[in-house]
Every structure is written in structure tokens, then in C-alpha cells.
Design a protein around this motif. Structure first.
Motif, PDB file in Angstrom:
ATOM      1  N   LEU A 117      30.508  23.817  -7.813  1.00  5.90           N
ATOM      2  CA  LEU A 117      29.499  24.266  -8.767  1.00  5.90           C
ATOM      3  C   LEU A 117      29.978  24.205 -10.217  1.00  5.90           C
ATOM      4  N   PRO A 118      31.171  24.687 -10.581  1.00  6.93           N
ATOM      5  CA  PRO A 118      31.566  24.580 -11.995  1.00  6.93           C
ATOM      6  C   PRO A 118      31.649  23.139 -12.478  1.00  6.93           C
ATOM      7  N   ALA A 177      30.429  26.880  -3.770  1.00 10.02           N
ATOM      8  CA  ALA A 177      31.203  27.631  -4.752  1.00 10.02           C
ATOM      9  C   ALA A 177      32.233  26.762  -5.472  1.00 10.02           C
ATOM     10  N   LEU A 218      23.681  32.308  -6.608  1.00 12.90           N
ATOM     11  CA  LEU A 218      24.317  30.987  -6.676  1.00 12.90           C
ATOM     12  C   LEU A 218      23.433  29.921  -6.039  1.00 12.90           C
ATOM     13  N   LEU A 259      25.459  30.792 -16.714  1.00 15.47           N
ATOM     14  CA  LEU A 259      25.785  30.426 -15.330  1.00 15.47           C
ATOM     15  C   LEU A 259      27.268  30.605 -15.030  1.00 15.47           C
ATOM     16  N   MET A 260      28.124  30.330 -16.010  1.00 19.56           N
ATOM     17  CA  MET A 260      29.554  30.575 -15.810  1.00 19.56           C
ATOM     18  C   MET A 260      29.819  32.074 -15.653  1.00 19.56           C
ATOM     19  N   GLN A 299      25.459  35.509  -3.454  1.00 18.66           N
ATOM     20  CA  GLN A 299      25.232  34.235  -2.781  1.00 18.66           C
ATOM     21  C   GLN A 299      23.813  33.725  -3.034  1.00 18.66           C
ATOM     22  N   PHE A 358      28.815  32.829 -12.173  1.00 21.52           N
ATOM     23  CA  PHE A 358      29.745  32.281 -11.189  1.00 21.52           C
ATOM     24  C   PHE A 358      31.053  33.073 -11.151  1.00 21.52           C
ATOM     25  N   PHE A 359      31.630  33.329 -12.332  1.00 19.04           N
ATOM     26  CA  PHE A 359      32.944  33.974 -12.355  1.00 19.04           C
ATOM     27  C   PHE A 359      32.880  35.496 -12.355  1.00 19.04           C
TER      28      PHE A 359
END
Length: 103
Positions: A7-8, A4, A59, A39-40, A56, A43-44
Motif C-alpha cells: 500500500l505505501p 498492508a 485500509l 492516507l499515510m 482493516q 496507514f502508520f
């Protein structure tokens, strides 16, 4: 979530690597930008929309698929002639900009 935190940063590096490669293939860099934005968002914002296990899993899939896509981008042959994004890069590994010769 072991992946996590980095990843960014990894996504930014992949975006920076993908844009010139897409230009070499004659494609616009917005293809990589669209994938980066999606993807951002995952993720966020995915943690608020998806259940924890599905988040999970998503990701994990992103972490496995993105390097594979970059390998595929790297394996495709580039265009041999100039395209809308400029001349093809020189053969081999080079950190110097190409020298333009005016004829």
C-alpha cells in the motif's frame, strides 16, 4: 493484511501520477499531497487509534477508492490553453518533453 505491505508504494505511485494530472486540470498538486499525508497517517497511525477490524476496513476502503479517484482524474478533460503550470501536454502517449516554439 494482504494489502498492508504494497500500500505505501502504491500510494507513492498514485501521488506521482496524480500531480501532473492535477496540473493539467489547472489545480495545484498539494491536493494530492494532502490526500497522501492523510492516507499515510491512516496507514502508520491508524492501528494505534482504531480497533483492528475498523483499521482493516479503513485500509480496504482506501485500496478500493484511490484507484477509482485516479480513473476519475484521468477521465476529466484537461485545459486546452496554457495555465499557471505550463502548456498542456501533447495529445497521445509521449515520453518526450514538449518542444517549445518561440514566435
Amino acid at each position: 493484511l494482504v494489502f498492508a505491505r504494497p500500500l505505501p508504494a502504491a500510494l507513492v505511485v498514485m501521488l506521482i501520477a496524480a500531480i501532473p494530472r492535477l496540473h493539467d486540470l489547472g489545480r495545484t498538486g498539494w491536493w494530492a499531497g494532502g490526500a497522501f499525508i492523510a492516507l499515510m497517517a491512516l496507514f502508520f497511525g491508524g492501528g494505534f487509534v482504531l480497533p483492528p477490524q475498523a483499521f482493516q476496513n479503513a485500509l480496504g476502503v482506501a485500496v478500493l477508492v484511490l484507484p477509482g479517484l485516479l480513473v476519475c482524474l484521468g477521465a476529466l478533460p484537461g485545459q486546452k490553453a496554457d495555465n499557471a503550470f505550463g502548456p498542456p501536454p501533447p495529445r497521445g502517449l509521449s515520453f518526450k518533453p514538449p518542444v517549445r516554439t518561440e514566435a
